[in-house]
Design an enzyme around this catalytic site. Structure first.
Site, PDB file in Angstrom:
ATOM      1  N   CYS A 167       0.842  -1.126  -0.013  1.00 48.04           N
ATOM      2  CA  CYS A 167      -0.215  -0.025  -0.121  1.00 48.04           C
ATOM      3  C   CYS A 167       1.018   1.210   0.077  1.00 48.04           C
ATOM      4  O   CYS A 167       0.526   2.456  -0.044  1.00 48.04           O
ATOM      5  CB  CYS A 167      -0.876  -0.071   1.226  1.00 48.04           C
ATOM      6  SG  CYS A 167      -1.841  -1.451   1.167  1.00 48.04           S
ATOM      7  N   HIS A 186      -2.789   7.825   5.854  1.00 46.01           N
ATOM      8  CA  HIS A 186      -3.032   6.332   5.313  1.00 46.01           C
ATOM      9  C   HIS A 186      -4.442   6.147   5.766  1.00 46.01           C
ATOM     10  O   HIS A 186      -5.266   5.457   4.906  1.00 46.01           O
ATOM     11  CB  HIS A 186      -2.143   5.482   5.926  1.00 46.01           C
ATOM     12  CG  HIS A 186      -2.035   4.202   5.054  1.00 46.01           C
ATOM     13  ND1 HIS A 186      -1.953   4.200   3.505  1.00 46.01           N
ATOM     14  CD2 HIS A 186      -2.335   2.843   5.287  1.00 46.01           C
ATOM     15  CE1 HIS A 186      -2.116   2.860   3.438  1.00 46.01           C
ATOM     16  NE2 HIS A 186      -2.260   2.066   4.338  1.00 46.01           N
ATOM     17  N   GLU A 205      -1.252   5.078  13.370  1.00 47.42           N
ATOM     18  CA  GLU A 205      -0.876   6.347  12.426  1.00 47.42           C
ATOM     19  C   GLU A 205      -1.004   7.644  13.440  1.00 47.42           C
ATOM     20  O   GLU A 205      -0.091   8.449  13.162  1.00 47.42           O
ATOM     21  CB  GLU A 205      -1.501   6.614  11.244  1.00 47.42           C
ATOM     22  CG  GLU A 205      -1.309   7.284  10.352  1.00 47.42           C
ATOM     23  CD  GLU A 205      -1.880   7.369   9.173  1.00 47.42           C
ATOM     24  OE1 GLU A 205      -1.315   8.067   7.790  1.00 47.42           O
ATOM     25  OE2 GLU A 205      -2.779   6.865   8.907  1.00 47.42           O
ATOM     26  N   HIS A 225      -9.645   2.100  -0.334  1.00 47.55           N
ATOM     27  CA  HIS A 225      -8.263   2.007  -0.273  1.00 47.55           C
ATOM     28  C   HIS A 225      -7.925   1.501  -1.485  1.00 47.55           C
ATOM     29  O   HIS A 225      -8.393   0.138  -2.071  1.00 47.55           O
ATOM     30  CB  HIS A 225      -8.169   1.236   0.937  1.00 47.55           C
ATOM     31  CG  HIS A 225      -6.596   0.816   1.144  1.00 47.55           C
ATOM     32  ND1 HIS A 225      -5.660   1.463   0.390  1.00 47.55           N
ATOM     33  CD2 HIS A 225      -5.793   0.272   2.160  1.00 47.55           C
ATOM     34  CE1 HIS A 225      -4.533   1.180   0.844  1.00 47.55           C
ATOM     35  NE2 HIS A 225      -4.617   0.485   1.998  1.00 47.55           N
ATOM     36  N   PHE A 284       1.713  -3.278   4.126  1.00 50.05           N
ATOM     37  CA  PHE A 284       1.920  -4.553   4.413  1.00 50.05           C
ATOM     38  C   PHE A 284       3.288  -5.148   4.293  1.00 50.05           C
ATOM     39  O   PHE A 284       3.854  -4.522   3.130  1.00 50.05           O
ATOM     40  CB  PHE A 284       0.991  -5.632   3.661  1.00 50.05           C
ATOM     41  CG  PHE A 284      -0.273  -5.872   4.108  1.00 50.05           C
ATOM     42  CD1 PHE A 284      -1.150  -4.757   5.089  1.00 50.05           C
ATOM     43  CD2 PHE A 284      -1.229  -6.854   3.529  1.00 50.05           C
ATOM     44  CE1 PHE A 284      -2.271  -5.194   5.170  1.00 50.05           C
ATOM     45  CE2 PHE A 284      -2.450  -7.118   3.777  1.00 50.05           C
ATOM     46  CZ  PHE A 284      -3.155  -6.190   4.786  1.00 50.05           C
TER      47      PHE A 284
END
Length: 416
Positions: free
Chosen positions: A163, A304, A315, A341, A404
């Protein structure tokens, strides 16, 4: 004298629209691009919603025959790159093909091609595998197709850090121009993973929201107490980056300066971010150092913000560690609440949105944020539900991505 890099062109295809203008209008109005999945039959699936690209016709930019040889993510990327190049005032005739490169982030490649071809293999045997399976499914073909479509002869690279892929791609593109290897670079990301296998695989991983099938527009709710998982999106965003003097010499329209990138690894877990936020904080600190800026210079951070139980507190912790008390003074929002996403394309799309936010002086909202999860540390100003006009404009923005495998990437842009 240090070379400088500016942004001169923007292009995108997203769940909110098939152009920058449509996408940005949707963001400003807090519109959700998430709905029922139409790309495959969801009868047997627990998750029936996603942020699909709608009414997409690649033939407006690409020859129909050539488009049929491209996977869906390649078509998205080619269209976004064509829009960005046009926006920058560049064509095959006036671009310096050998001094221009391409860097694209992609997480999964031609997922629908892999799925269809594997079905043919298992049902009818190896002789029935479609001939173009390999060149259509592999991730690098996004960059390769753009190179052929636009006649670009510099390097055409694909970066794969889940990502964080397209945020890292922007960082690599920045370095290419700063090093003097190229004068211009088309950089961004593309992804198309809304297939039965894609949704099914993320579903069994327990990462997708599954309780909002009847109200998809409410499903992506970053930093909210009722968040339960991310919503799959798809699309592409591309930026034309140029060396400042090169852009100025040709009279290019300049959106902003691309001043810093920072990357790091959590070295913690294959799918979860480090809850301490240390890795992400390090990426922000490196980006600030690269840009020659202080935490106090940042006014907006596009998070994110995946809407998962683990990401959002981690985050938030990362922002507090990197920015200190200033984290409470900036605007933070997750536009994934509207786009879903987009995996490998997410970082570039959110960088583009951040640039538009700075251009128009508008802080994008985090929609569906009804009750911030203060209990787990989510207590910053996430611009809940409605965009906010900046009284004195916005001069410096940052965007971060966490992938990831523990990949972290942060980019910073500022007005000239």
């Amino acid at each position: 004298m240090k070379r400088r890099v500016v942004v001169t062109g923007l292009g995108c295809v997203s769940p909110l629209g098939n152009s920058v203008e449509e996408t940005w209008e949707g963001i400003k109005n807090g519109k959700s691009g998430i709905g029922q999945i139409t790309l495959f039959d969801t009868t047997d699936f627990s998750v029936k919603i996603a942020g699909e690209v709608k009414n997409f016709d690649a033939s407006q930019w690409i020859d129909r025959k050539e488009a049929r040889k491209m996977a869906r993510f390649c078509q998205f990327g080619a269209v976004a790159a064509s829009e960005a190049l046009k926006d920058a005032g560049l064509t095959k005739e006036n671009i310096d093909a050998e001094k221009t490169s391409i860097v694209i982030g992609n997480g999964i490649g031609g997922f629908e091609v892999t799925e269809i071809s594997m079905k043919k293999y298992f049902e009818a045997g190896p002789a029935r595998i479609p001939p173009l399976t390999v060149p259509m499914m592999i991730g690098n073909e996004g960059a390769g197709n753009i190179s052929m479509l636009l006649g670009i002869k510099g390097t055409s690279w694909t970066l794969q850090t889940a990502c964080a892929s397209s945020t890292d791609a922007l960082g690599l593109a920045l370095d290419q121009i700063l090093s003097g290897r190229v004068e211009t670079c088309i950089a961004g990301g593309a992804e198309a993973s809304i297939t039965g296998f894609g949704i099914g695989s993320f579903s069994v991983l327990k990462t997708l929201a599954s309780s909002y099938n009847d109200c998809p527009e409410k499903s992506s709710r970053p930093f909210d107490t009722k968040r339960e998982g991310f919503v799959m999106g798809e699309g592409s965003a591309m930026l034309v980056l140029e060396e400042y003097e090169h852009a100025k010499a040709r009279g290019a329209k300049i959106y902003c300066e691309f001043v810093g990138y920072g990357g790091s690894s959590d070295a913690y877990h294959i799918t979860s971010p480090d809850p301490s936020g240390d890795g992400g904080a390090h990426a922000i600190t490196l980006a600030l150092k690269d840009a020659g800026l202080k935490p106090e210079d940042i006014q907006y951070y596009n998070a994110h913000g995946t809407s998962t139980p683990v990401n959002d507190p981690a985050e938030t912790a990362m922002l507090k560690k990197a920015l200190g008390s200033h984290a409470y003074k900036i605007k933070v929002s997750s536009t994934k609440s509207m786009t879903g996403h987009c995996l490998g394309a997410a970082g570039a799309l959110e960088a583009l949105i951040s640039i538009k936010a700075m251009q128009d002086g508008i802080y994008p909202p985090t929609i569906n944020l009804d009750e911030p999860d203060v209990e787990h540390g989510c207590d910053l100003d996430y611009v809940p539900n409605k965009a906010v006009k900046a009284e004195n404009g916005i001069s410096c923005v940052a965007s971060g991505s966490l992938g990831f495998g523990g990949h972290n990437g942060v980019v910073i842009f500022k007005k000239l």
